[in-house]
Design an enzyme around this catalytic site. Structure first.
Site, PDB file in Angstrom:
ATOM      1  N   GLU A 111     -10.949   2.162   0.691  1.00 55.51           N
ATOM      2  CA  GLU A 111     -11.858   1.593  -0.317  1.00 55.51           C
ATOM      3  C   GLU A 111     -13.305   2.076  -0.161  1.00 55.51           C
ATOM      4  O   GLU A 111     -14.244   1.291  -0.148  1.00 55.51           O
ATOM      5  CB  GLU A 111     -11.789   0.071  -0.280  1.00 55.51           C
ATOM      6  CG  GLU A 111     -10.400  -0.477  -0.571  1.00 55.51           C
ATOM      7  CD  GLU A 111     -10.312  -2.000  -0.463  1.00 55.51           C
ATOM      8  OE1 GLU A 111     -11.361  -2.653  -0.285  1.00 55.51           O
ATOM      9  OE2 GLU A 111      -9.186  -2.521  -0.550  1.00 55.51           O
ATOM     10  N   ASN A 153      -6.966   5.506   1.193  1.00 57.67           N
ATOM     11  CA  ASN A 153      -6.323   4.372   0.531  1.00 57.67           C
ATOM     12  C   ASN A 153      -7.337   3.633  -0.347  1.00 57.67           C
ATOM     13  O   ASN A 153      -8.459   3.368   0.079  1.00 57.67           O
ATOM     14  CB  ASN A 153      -5.766   3.415   1.604  1.00 57.67           C
ATOM     15  CG  ASN A 153      -4.835   2.367   1.046  1.00 57.67           C
ATOM     16  OD1 ASN A 153      -3.895   2.686   0.329  1.00 57.67           O
ATOM     17  ND2 ASN A 153      -5.085   1.112   1.375  1.00 57.67           N
ATOM     18  N   HIS A 178      -2.570  -3.278  -6.399  1.00 55.20           N
ATOM     19  CA  HIS A 178      -2.842  -4.707  -6.645  1.00 55.20           C
ATOM     20  C   HIS A 178      -3.067  -4.889  -8.143  1.00 55.20           C
ATOM     21  O   HIS A 178      -4.112  -4.517  -8.677  1.00 55.20           O
ATOM     22  CB  HIS A 178      -4.086  -5.156  -5.875  1.00 55.20           C
ATOM     23  CG  HIS A 178      -3.919  -5.181  -4.385  1.00 55.20           C
ATOM     24  ND1 HIS A 178      -2.987  -5.982  -3.764  1.00 55.20           N
ATOM     25  CD2 HIS A 178      -4.564  -4.517  -3.399  1.00 55.20           C
ATOM     26  CE1 HIS A 178      -3.067  -5.816  -2.451  1.00 55.20           C
ATOM     27  NE2 HIS A 178      -4.005  -4.915  -2.207  1.00 55.20           N
ATOM     28  N   GLU A 197       0.116  -1.306  -1.182  1.00 57.84           N
ATOM     29  CA  GLU A 197      -0.183  -2.743  -1.074  1.00 57.84           C
ATOM     30  C   GLU A 197       0.216  -3.478  -2.354  1.00 57.84           C
ATOM     31  O   GLU A 197      -0.540  -4.289  -2.886  1.00 57.84           O
ATOM     32  CB  GLU A 197      -1.681  -2.967  -0.799  1.00 57.84           C
ATOM     33  CG  GLU A 197      -2.219  -2.249   0.416  1.00 57.84           C
ATOM     34  CD  GLU A 197      -3.694  -2.538   0.673  1.00 57.84           C
ATOM     35  OE1 GLU A 197      -4.205  -3.580   0.188  1.00 57.84           O
ATOM     36  OE2 GLU A 197      -4.346  -1.722   1.364  1.00 57.84           O
ATOM     37  N   ASP A 227       1.253  -5.817  -5.182  1.00 57.69           N
ATOM     38  CA  ASP A 227       1.557  -7.179  -5.618  1.00 57.69           C
ATOM     39  C   ASP A 227       1.050  -7.320  -7.052  1.00 57.69           C
ATOM     40  O   ASP A 227       0.259  -6.514  -7.527  1.00 57.69           O
ATOM     41  CB  ASP A 227       0.983  -8.263  -4.696  1.00 57.69           C
ATOM     42  CG  ASP A 227      -0.497  -8.112  -4.419  1.00 57.69           C
ATOM     43  OD1 ASP A 227      -1.222  -7.528  -5.252  1.00 57.69           O
ATOM     44  OD2 ASP A 227      -0.959  -8.581  -3.358  1.00 57.69           O
TER      45      ASP A 227
END
Length: 397
Positions: A170, A216, A258, A289, A291
């Site tokens: 990030e 990432n 996400h 990651e 979701d």
């Protein structure tokens, strides 16, 4: 920089994988792939299906179901928090390896791969580090040396045990930040400048020549305008391309995934196109990651089916979009969900105004949701000519 060379999985290897993961059908017991785990179904394609692991849940003797599913349903694991700097070195010079070591041993016992998360991030840093920089007791030169030492120490400890490392996490801003023009953000860029990114990859490679090294980030599932001033995916693409031109040993780009059902998000072909562009640089890709959260309106919290069902269906569709795109691109090596049960999801604690949840593939009672079934279906029905075994990258020197 020429595109990366990939090692193609041979016909014999493909046949071997297929044989290992096919249950012989008999008159009394026909072959039923729906009874297999995500991990086993992923093996048909050479694709690792992973989950982030909550250390507290893993150690909860009153909740054996968590450990059972974490060990049987997935072929790779990621430490949710145990490998972040504040967890590993809460006091300067004193490392606490217990939970990180436990996860690595858990993976070894269950023949799982490990994604290391994360070496460099501007969040979840130890207080002694951030306060030392703030009060001037840690100089910029010392800070750079502390970062080098941290990366080297952690990667050396797990050398040969980590498949993929999230080296830098990030580093890029969002269009809603100030200023709105995309830029390098956070503690490390502010104190060391953007050159820390290349340094981090070089230090990680020196410590482990065989681990795959990833950048990432979130909100990089598909390209937008193509202008790096406001298109985050384009910014990251340009950054990765420039790192490669400098000879920096970056092996892959991880898209966190996400998502939220209240947003438009992307379709499978848009996401596939983005993965292919990164692959054309010679980079591996992964969803790291995943979701899909939903707003918990009063009606949802009251149990209204007409509010809950559309959210569960939209969630399943978004999980499936990322899976199908990953399957379609051979350089997409792994698909990791960020926790598999709502019981331990990070979402309700982080997104609480308005409240959000329902983000994972199992509910709080470990019942598989529609999203789980759609992921399983994607893995079952996928195959040649559009879905082929994964490519195998060589770590970049």
């Amino acid at each position: 920089m020429k595109p990366r060379q990939w090692l193609t999985v041979g016909v014999v290897a493909v046949a071997t994988v297929a044989a290992l993961n096919t249950v012989p059908a008999t008159a009394s017991r026909p072959y039923d792939p729906t009874t297999q785990s995500l991990a086993t179904l992923g093996q048909r394609h050479g694709l690792h299906i992973g989950t982030a692991v909550n250390a507290t849940a893993l150690n909860d003797a009153t909740d054996p179901q968590y450990r059972r599913l974490a060990s049987t349903e997935f072929s790779s694991v990621t430490a949710e928090n145990a490998m972040k700097w504040e967890s590993l070195e809460p006091t300067r010079g004193t490392y606490n390896w217990a939970e990180a070591d436990q996860l690595v041993e858990f993976a070894k016992r269950n023949r799982q791969s490990v994604r290391g998360h994360v070496l460099v991030w501007h969040n979840q840093l130890p207080t002694w580090l951030t306060s030392g920089v703030a009060d001037g007791s840690i100089s910029k030169q010392e800070l750079r040396e502390l970062l080098r030492k941290h990366i080297t120490t952690v990667v050396n400890r797990y050398k040969g045990k980590i498949w993929q490392w999230d080296v830098v996490n990030e580093a890029v801003s969002d269009p809603w930040d100030t200023p709105s023009t995309l830029h390098y953000k956070g503690f490390w860029a502010q104190n060391l400048g953007p050159g820390y990114i290349a340094d981090a990859f070089r230090w990680a490679r020196a410590a482990d020549p065989k681990a795959l090294l990833f950048y990432n980030d979130y909100n990089i599932e598909a390209f937008g305008s193509g202008n790096p001033a406001d298109d985050k995916t384009q910014f990251v693409y340009d950054m990765a391309r420039d790192l490669l031109r400098q000879g920096v040993p970056i092996d892959g780009v991880g898209s966190q995934g996400h998502l939220g059902t209240q947003y438009g998000n992307f379709d499978t072909l848009q996401v596939t196109a983005a993965l292919k562009r990164f692959a054309a640089l010679g980079l591996a890709t992964a969803f790291t990651e995943v979701d899909v959260r939903s707003q918990l309106t009063e009606a949802v919290q009251a149990g209204a089916a007409n509010e809950i069902n559309p959210r569960l269906q939209a969630s399943a569709a978004n999980f499936s979009v990322l899976m199908k795109a990953c399957l379609a691109v051979r350089s997409c090596l792994s698909y990791t969900v960020w926790g598999f049960t709502d019981r331990y999801s990070w979402v309700p604690d982080w997104f609480n105004d308005p409240p959000e949840g329902l983000a994972t593939i199992y509910d709080e009672n470990y019942q598989p949701k529609r999203a789980y079934q759609e992921l399983k279906s994607d893995l079952i029905v996928a195959g040649p000519p559009y879905v082929l075994p994964r490519s195998t990258p060589r770590p970049r020197r």
